[in-house]
Every structure is written in C-alpha cells, then in structure tokens.
Design a protein around this motif. Structure first.
Motif, short mmCIF file in Angstrom:
data_model
loop_
_atom_site.label_atom_id
_atom_site.label_comp_id
_atom_site.label_asym_id
_atom_site.label_seq_id
_atom_site.Cartn_x
_atom_site.Cartn_y
_atom_site.Cartn_z
N MET A 183 0.82 -1.23 0.00
CA MET A 183 0.00 0.00 0.00
C MET A 183 0.84 1.27 0.00
O MET A 183 0.32 2.34 -0.29
N ARG A 191 -4.72 0.41 -3.86
CA ARG A 191 -5.74 1.33 -3.35
C ARG A 191 -7.05 1.04 -4.07
O ARG A 191 -7.05 0.45 -5.16
N GLN A 192 -8.14 1.47 -3.46
CA GLN A 192 -9.45 1.26 -4.08
C GLN A 192 -9.62 2.27 -5.20
O GLN A 192 -9.47 3.48 -4.97
#
Ligand code: DC
Length: 224
Positions: A183, A191-192
């Motif tokens: 991340m 990440r979204q």
C-alpha cells in the motif's frame, strides 16, 4: 462488449478463491496476477538476487520469462518452460513477490503482459492495481477486503489444513507487513479505484461473497 472484471484487495481477502468461483459461474477465464509476481519473486530467489535491490532486480528482468497458460480452464504459471504453479505459495516467495513488485520496471513488464491477455479474452483479473491500472477502463471493479484479524484467521486455518503450523500471530504480522509494503510503494500501490464497489467480507461467507460479486457484474453487464 468484452467482459472485463477487476478485483483488487489486500492479502487474504479471498480474492483468488472468490475470483475463481465467480469466473467459473460466468464461464470466463480468471487471471491471478499475484501468481505472476510470485513467479518473478521465485526467479529472483533462485538467482540469488535480493528482491529489495531495485538495480539488481531491474538488471535481471530480461532473463526472466513469466507466462500463464490455461489447462482445463485452470491457470498455470510458468517460468520459461517450467510450470511453477505448485512452488509459489510459500511465505518466502510471498515476501519476495511483494518486494520485487514494488519496482517500476517489473510492474511495467507485468502490466503490459496482463493488458495483452485482457485484450484477447473475456476475463476476470485479480490483483492490487487492476482497477487502477491494468483494467482502468473496466466498468466492473470490486475492492474486496475484510479486517486484518479475519483475513489472518482465514489464512491461518488454510495453512493448518495444509499442514503448516505457523502461529496465528506470525500470520497476522506477515500479513500486516506485506499490506504495508503493497500500500505504500511509490508505483501503483494497492488502493481502491474511485469507481470500485467496496465489498467487506468480514461477516460474509464464501458463497455470499461470490453472490455479491455476481450481482455487481450483473448490474453492469446484464445476466451472463
Ligand atoms: O495476490 P498475491 O498475494 O498472490 O500477490 C503477491 C504479491 O504480488 C503481493 O504482495 C503484491 C504483488 N502484486 C502486485 O503488486 N500487483 C498485483 N496486481 C498482484 C500482486
């Protein structure tokens, strides 16, 4: 319209097994991109290259040929002509894959191969940068997650069933360590995607997770 489904998420979110089941129900191929980074990580370990050393890893990229073939609909991951599918699920390979995958040159090579595959067939692809990079135009993106404790518990139980007695605490520590690395890397961190649907499976069964994804896909592509 070609069917392209992107699934991202942290370690142990169930991406591989849930993706496999969803792809089977939709009768499309499932590409597990983590397996490609794992095969690359295994190659570095075999060559004695430190996966944390960007220069050394980058120098060896052209010596490594990672490819994927489908046999009876199942993904087999190759290093050159060797099927390494059964050799890439160890803790050592997980850590090497996470480190080696942080280097931009490695990502460029893997992403290019993944985009080529996605252009050729209807596919569900899972990984860390699928909704943000590999299938950034996909209309069906899912970010699959669960609390670290739930993910570690699932991984711990899978390990036990396979005869690996690593303690729950060690599994949780390794999972947190790898998530942090995945991340916080500079290039395409996990990440979204802004247009991804968040699916927290902490309180969902495997079958419920599969059904929830099928519903999201149906909203986008209609009933397959
Ligand atoms: O999904 P996995 O745990 O098998 O992935 C192994 C490692 O590969 C993971 O720690 C980060 C890296 N990875 C990546 O950087 N990008 C992807 N699309 C898939 C995996």
């Amino acid at each position: 319209m070609p069917v392209n489904i992107a699934i991202d998420g942290p370690v142990g979110a169930g991406k591989s097994s849930v993706s496999d089941a969803v792809a089977k129900r939709l009768n499309i191929l499932h590409l597990d991109t983590g397996a490609m980074y794992r095969a690359f990580g295994l190659a570095m370990l075999r060559m004695g290259v430190d996966p944390m050393d960007e220069q050394a890893v980058t120098q060896h990229i052209s010596d490594v040929n990672v490819s994927v073939r489908y046999e009876d609909g199942m993904q087999h991951t190759y290093l050159g002509t060797e099927d390494v599918t059964g050799l890439i699920r160890t803790g050592e390979v997980s850590a090497a894959a996470s480190s080696a995958s942080s280097w931009p040159a490695v990502r460029r090579a893997m992403v290019a191969a993944q985009k080529r595959m996605a252009a050729e067939a209807d596919m569900l692809i899972d990984g860390r940068d699928i909704g943000t990079v590999v299938l950034d135009k996909s209309p069906a993106k899912i970010y699959l997650t669960a609390s670290p404790e739930v993910r570690a518990r699932r991984r711990y139980e899978q390990n036990l069933a396979a005869g690996d007695t690593t303690s729950y605490q060690e599994v949780l520590d390794a999972l947190n360590q790898r998530d942090l690395q995945d991340m916080t890397r500079a290039t395409d961190p996990l990440r979204q995607a802004e247009d991804a649907v968040l699916l927290d499976t902490s309180n969902m069964s495997f079958d419920e997770s599969v059904e929830a994804i099928l519903q999201i896909v149906e909203r986008v592509y209609g009933k397959q």
